[in-house]
Design a protein around this motif. Sequence first.
Motif, mmCIF file in Angstrom:
data_model
loop_
_atom_site.group_PDB
_atom_site.id
_atom_site.type_symbol
_atom_site.label_atom_id
_atom_site.label_comp_id
_atom_site.label_asym_id
_atom_site.label_seq_id
_atom_site.Cartn_x
_atom_site.Cartn_y
_atom_site.Cartn_z
ATOM 1 N N LYS A 109 -4.038 62.018 -54.437
ATOM 2 C CA LYS A 109 -2.949 61.259 -54.208
ATOM 3 C C LYS A 109 -2.585 60.635 -52.833
ATOM 4 O O LYS A 109 -1.470 60.282 -52.587
ATOM 5 N N SER A 110 -3.456 60.843 -52.120
ATOM 6 C CA SER A 110 -3.332 60.412 -50.673
ATOM 7 C C SER A 110 -4.029 59.485 -50.323
ATOM 8 O O SER A 110 -4.968 58.631 -50.895
ATOM 9 N N ASP A 111 -3.759 58.856 -49.013
ATOM 10 C CA ASP A 111 -4.292 57.622 -48.385
ATOM 11 C C ASP A 111 -4.902 58.078 -47.106
ATOM 12 O O ASP A 111 -4.561 59.298 -46.578
ATOM 13 N N ILE A 112 -5.879 57.347 -46.711
ATOM 14 C CA ILE A 112 -6.394 57.516 -45.401
ATOM 15 C C ILE A 112 -6.186 56.489 -44.603
ATOM 16 O O ILE A 112 -6.399 55.143 -44.773
ATOM 17 N N TYR A 113 -5.684 56.569 -43.413
ATOM 18 C CA TYR A 113 -5.270 55.496 -42.255
ATOM 19 C C TYR A 113 -6.493 55.569 -41.250
ATOM 20 O O TYR A 113 -6.995 56.700 -40.768
ATOM 21 N N VAL A 114 -7.059 54.611 -40.848
ATOM 22 C CA VAL A 114 -8.008 54.508 -39.869
ATOM 23 C C VAL A 114 -7.779 53.483 -38.520
ATOM 24 O O VAL A 114 -7.302 52.359 -38.944
ATOM 25 N N VAL A 115 -7.713 53.905 -37.324
ATOM 26 C CA VAL A 115 -7.492 53.040 -36.193
ATOM 27 C C VAL A 115 -8.520 52.923 -35.130
ATOM 28 O O VAL A 115 -9.360 53.875 -35.194
ATOM 29 N N ARG A 116 -8.604 51.809 -34.385
ATOM 30 C CA ARG A 116 -9.480 51.730 -33.432
ATOM 31 C C ARG A 116 -8.764 51.196 -32.285
ATOM 32 O O ARG A 116 -8.004 50.208 -32.457
ATOM 33 N N LEU A 117 -8.938 51.693 -30.924
ATOM 34 C CA LEU A 117 -8.330 51.311 -29.622
ATOM 35 C C LEU A 117 -9.500 50.685 -28.870
ATOM 36 O O LEU A 117 -10.312 51.424 -28.633
ATOM 37 N N LYS A 118 -9.356 49.473 -28.606
ATOM 38 C CA LYS A 118 -10.313 48.941 -27.606
ATOM 39 C C LYS A 118 -9.735 48.515 -26.334
ATOM 40 O O LYS A 118 -8.601 48.752 -26.196
ATOM 41 N N LYS A 119 -10.386 48.272 -25.319
ATOM 42 C CA LYS A 119 -10.048 47.973 -24.114
ATOM 43 C C LYS A 119 -10.528 46.718 -23.597
ATOM 44 O O LYS A 119 -11.653 46.473 -23.572
ATOM 45 N N ASP A 120 -9.671 45.760 -22.816
ATOM 46 C CA ASP A 120 -10.212 44.837 -22.362
ATOM 47 C C ASP A 120 -10.762 44.973 -20.795
ATOM 48 O O ASP A 120 -10.699 46.005 -20.438
ATOM 49 N N PRO A 121 -11.301 43.860 -20.207
ATOM 50 C CA PRO A 121 -12.031 44.143 -18.958
ATOM 51 C C PRO A 121 -11.098 44.559 -17.912
ATOM 52 O O PRO A 121 -11.297 45.243 -16.846
ATOM 53 N N ARG A 122 -9.837 44.210 -18.124
ATOM 54 C CA ARG A 122 -8.530 44.773 -17.052
ATOM 55 C C ARG A 122 -8.044 46.123 -17.661
ATOM 56 O O ARG A 122 -7.272 46.823 -16.858
ATOM 57 N N GLY A 123 -8.709 46.811 -18.637
ATOM 58 C CA GLY A 123 -8.239 48.181 -18.842
ATOM 59 C C GLY A 123 -6.999 48.023 -19.890
ATOM 60 O O GLY A 123 -6.791 49.214 -20.136
ATOM 61 N N ASN A 124 -6.638 46.899 -20.366
ATOM 62 C CA ASN A 124 -5.477 46.848 -21.427
ATOM 63 C C ASN A 124 -6.055 47.572 -22.588
ATOM 64 O O ASN A 124 -7.207 46.922 -22.959
ATOM 65 N N THR A 125 -5.198 48.190 -23.459
ATOM 66 C CA THR A 125 -5.841 48.502 -24.663
ATOM 67 C C THR A 125 -5.030 47.821 -25.884
ATOM 68 O O THR A 125 -3.808 46.997 -25.653
ATOM 69 N N TYR A 126 -5.820 47.497 -26.962
ATOM 70 C CA TYR A 126 -5.367 46.724 -28.096
ATOM 71 C C TYR A 126 -6.147 47.336 -29.299
ATOM 72 O O TYR A 126 -7.247 47.968 -29.087
#
Length: 142
Positions: A81-98
């Motif tokens: 009855k459960s879901d799974i959430y999956v996330v990925r965090l990336k960094k651009d050349p300046r170190g900003n994450t998205y």
Amino acid sequence: MIPKIKQMLLRLAEANEGVNGYRMAAGVVYKKTLLSTGVNHKKTHPIMLNDGYRDKQVYLHAEADAIKNVLRLVPQSTLVKSDIYVVRLKKDPRGNTYEGLAKPCAGCMNLIIQYGLKGVYWTNDEDICYHRKEWTRPSSNS
């Protein structure tokens, strides 16, 4: 995807060292409650011997880690009855994450189906939408 849980997983991914530049986190969610989390590790686990993982995919994936962890906490009747959430965090050349594409690989999708999770949500590169995939389990009478 519940925003509060997504933000918790993104913070977990950011704190994770990651593997080969991938900072991933996953969480098993039941009735808007986060039951377990997982991150990708530079270690392995027997769960990675599941069908669908390639020979060189020895590192523990975030989805597999979250499923491994939740199996110690809840019965199968809750897991289905459960879901799974999956996330990925990336960094651009300046170190900003998205946010980045976190679609589960074939091995992780096989685990998700094997353990009967109801649905899967993942972030994508465009940060436009989230995906949910539902499937039906084969009946035992077939």
